[in-house]
Design a protein around this motif. Structure first.
Motif, PDB file in Angstrom:
ATOM      1  N   PRO A 139      57.175   8.931  22.775  1.00 18.80           N
ATOM      2  CA  PRO A 139      56.231   9.811  23.479  1.00 18.80           C
ATOM      3  C   PRO A 139      56.799  10.338  24.795  1.00 18.80           C
ATOM      4  N   ALA A 140      56.712  11.636  25.003  1.00 20.39           N
ATOM      5  CA  ALA A 140      57.340  12.287  26.156  1.00 20.39           C
ATOM      6  C   ALA A 140      56.790  11.776  27.479  1.00 20.39           C
ATOM      7  N   ASN A 141      55.479  11.582  27.565  1.00 20.08           N
ATOM      8  CA  ASN A 141      54.887  11.148  28.833  1.00 20.08           C
ATOM      9  C   ASN A 141      55.414   9.775  29.241  1.00 20.08           C
ATOM     10  N   GLN A 142      55.533   8.874  28.266  1.00 19.69           N
ATOM     11  CA  GLN A 142      56.049   7.541  28.558  1.00 19.69           C
ATOM     12  C   GLN A 142      57.493   7.611  29.046  1.00 19.69           C
ATOM     13  N   LEU A 143      58.284   8.474  28.417  1.00 18.18           N
ATOM     14  CA  LEU A 143      59.694   8.580  28.772  1.00 18.18           C
ATOM     15  C   LEU A 143      59.875   9.205  30.157  1.00 18.18           C
ATOM     16  N   ILE A 156      61.627   7.762  33.937  1.00 16.67           N
ATOM     17  CA  ILE A 156      62.570   8.434  34.844  1.00 16.67           C
ATOM     18  C   ILE A 156      62.072   8.352  36.284  1.00 16.67           C
ATOM     19  N   LYS A 157      60.778   8.560  36.479  1.00 14.14           N
ATOM     20  CA  LYS A 157      60.219   8.532  37.836  1.00 14.14           C
ATOM     21  C   LYS A 157      60.203   7.124  38.425  1.00 14.14           C
ATOM     22  N   LYS A 158      60.280   6.108  37.557  1.00 13.20           N
ATOM     23  CA  LYS A 158      60.250   4.718  38.020  1.00 13.20           C
ATOM     24  C   LYS A 158      61.641   4.217  38.394  1.00 13.20           C
ATOM     25  N   SER A 180      67.899  12.191  34.623  1.00 13.64           N
ATOM     26  CA  SER A 180      67.727  12.143  33.174  1.00 13.64           C
ATOM     27  C   SER A 180      67.883  10.717  32.678  1.00 13.64           C
ATOM     28  N   PHE A 181      67.411  10.521  31.461  1.00  9.36           N
ATOM     29  CA  PHE A 181      67.542   9.225  30.804  1.00  9.36           C
ATOM     30  C   PHE A 181      67.862   9.477  29.336  1.00  9.36           C
TER      31      PHE A 181
END
Length: 337
Positions: free
Chosen positions: A94-98, A102-104, A111-112
Motif C-alpha cells: 500500500p502506497a500510504n504505508q510506504l 519514508i517520512k519516518k 526514496s525507499f
C-alpha cells in the motif's frame, strides 16, 4: 497505525515475531531467521534498522533496512540473499504505508526501495507518480508431476538424448557415478569446505567471487546450514566420479520444495556435465519417493534452465519516492545522463 524503528542489534528480540509473520505468508526458508540471522552476523555493519509497522508483537509489516547513500534507503540485500528483507501481511504494498515509512526514516529520506521481491509472495505494484516497479531478473522453477518419468518424457528429445549420451559415456569409460546427500550438522563444515575448494578452482576463483575457505561467505553458509539441520531442512548434494568429488549444490529443502542456493562443479571435467547428472539422479529418486514436488533456482535465468522447465517468472524491485517531484527529477536526470 505507524512505523517504529529499532537498531539491528535488537533483532534477536524479533525472532519469534519475524518467523510467525513469515510462516503466515510464504513460509520461505529464505526469510526464516535461521537464514536471516547469519546474514546479519556476516554481512552487516551495525547501522541497519528494523522497521516495524503496527504492534511490535504482531506487526502488519516488518523489514530490515539500511541507508545506501544520500538519503536513499532500501531493504537489506546481501548478495547471498535471494530475497529482500521484507515481510508484510498486505501483499499489495500500500502506497500510504510506504510513504509514511519514508517520512519516518532518519534525515530527509528521498526514496525507499524494496528489493528482489517474488511475485508469488508480493503483488507487483503498478507504476504511479510516487511508485516505480522495475524488473529484477527472470528466474526458473520446476513443478514436478507425480512421477519423474512423466516429467522427463515432457522434456525435449534433445535433453533426454544428451543425458543418455552422458550416462553411456560414464559407463564406457569405467566411471561409476555416486550421489551423496549430507544433511547433518557434523558434516556441514566439511561440505562447505569441499564446495569452496571446487568453486575457488574455477572461473569464480579467477575473479575473486568464489566461496573461499574462512571467508565471510563460507562462514555464513556453514552457520546457516547448521541452523537448518535442527529442522532437518539443510541439504548438500555431492556427486562423485569414482572417488573424485566433481559437483556439489548447497540447498535447503522445506515442504518438498528444494531451494538451490549455490552450485559448483569441476570445470576440468570434459564430455559430461556432472552438476546436471547429479540433479537428474536426485530428482529421479526424490520425486518417485514423493519427497520432492518443486525446485526453486532463484538465480538469473540461463539457457539450461529452459531445457529443464517452462516455468519462469520475473522478480522485481519497487521504488517509492517521497513525492512525485523527486521521481520526476530522477527521471529527468537519467534522461540527461
Amino acid at each position: 497505525m505507524e512505523w517504529t524503528l529499532y537498531p539491528i542489534k535488537d533483532f534477536p528480540q524479533f525472532h519469534e515475531t519475524w518467523n510467525g509473520l513469515n510462516q503466515a505468508l510464504s513460509n520461505s526458508p529464505l526469510l526464516d531467521t535461521a537464514f536471516v540471522a547469519p546474514l546479519l552476523d556476516y554481512f552487516t555493519d551495525g547501522t541497519e534498522l528494523i522497521a516495524v509497522y503496527g504492534a511490535k508483537e504482531q506487526p502488519e509489516t516488518i523489514a530490515i533496512i539500511h541507508s545506501r547513500k544520500n538519503n536513499i534507503w532500501e531493504t537489506l540485500q546481501p548478495s547471498n540473499a535471494p530475497l529482500g528483507m521484507w515481510l508484510s501481511r498486505d501483499k499489495t504494498l500500500p502506497a500510504n504505508q510506504l510513504r509514511s515509512l519514508i517520512k519516518k526514516l532518519p534525515g530527509k529520506a528521498l526514496s525507499f526501495s524494496i528489493t528482489q521481491q517474488d511475485p508469488l509472495f508480493i503483488t507487483r505494484p503498478e507504476n504511479t507518480s510516487c511508485i516505480e516497479s522495475l524488473d529484477y531478473i527472470e528466474t526458473a522453477h520446476i513443478d514436478f508431476p507425480d512421477s519423474f518419468q512423466e516429467y522427463w518424457t515432457s522434456r525435449s528429445k534433445n535433453l533426454r538424448h544428451n543425458m543418455k549420451r552422458q550416462k553411456n559415456y560414464l559407463r564406457k569409460n569405467d566411471i561409476t557415478p555416486r550421489l551423496e546427500t549430507w544433511n547433518t550438522s557434523n558434516n556441514m563444515h566439511q561440505g562447505v569446505l569441499d564446495y569452496a575448494k571446487i568453486e575457488s578452482s574455477g572461473w569464480k576463483g579467477d575473479i575473486d567471487s568464489a566461496v573461499a575457505e574462512g571467508d565471510a561467505q563460507s562462514e555464513f553458509y556453514n552457520a546457516m546450514l547448521c541452523n537448518f539441520c535442527r529442522t532437518n531442512e539443510a541439504l548438500i548434494l555431492r556427486y562423485y566420479y569414482n572417488e573424485d568429488l566433481v559437483a556439489s549444490d548447497l540447498c535447503l529443502l522445506r515442504n518438498k520444495v528444494l531451494y538451490i542456493l549455490k552450485t559448483t562443479y569441476v570445470e576440468t571435467v570434459k564430455s559430461t556435465s556432472p552438476a546436471h547428472i547429479m540433479r537428474f539422479d536426485y530428482y529421479q529418486d526424490t520425486v518417485d519417493r514423493g519427497a520432492l514436488n518443486r525446485v526453486e533456482f532463484y538465480g538469473p535465468l540461463k539457457e539450461w534452465h529452459k531445457k529443464w522447465t517452462n516455468d519462469i517468472r520475473t522478480m522485481f524491485h519497487a521504488n517509492i519516492y517521497r513525492n512525485q517531484f523527486i521521481n520526476w527529477a530522477r527521471k529527468i536526470s537519467k534522461l540527461m545522463r
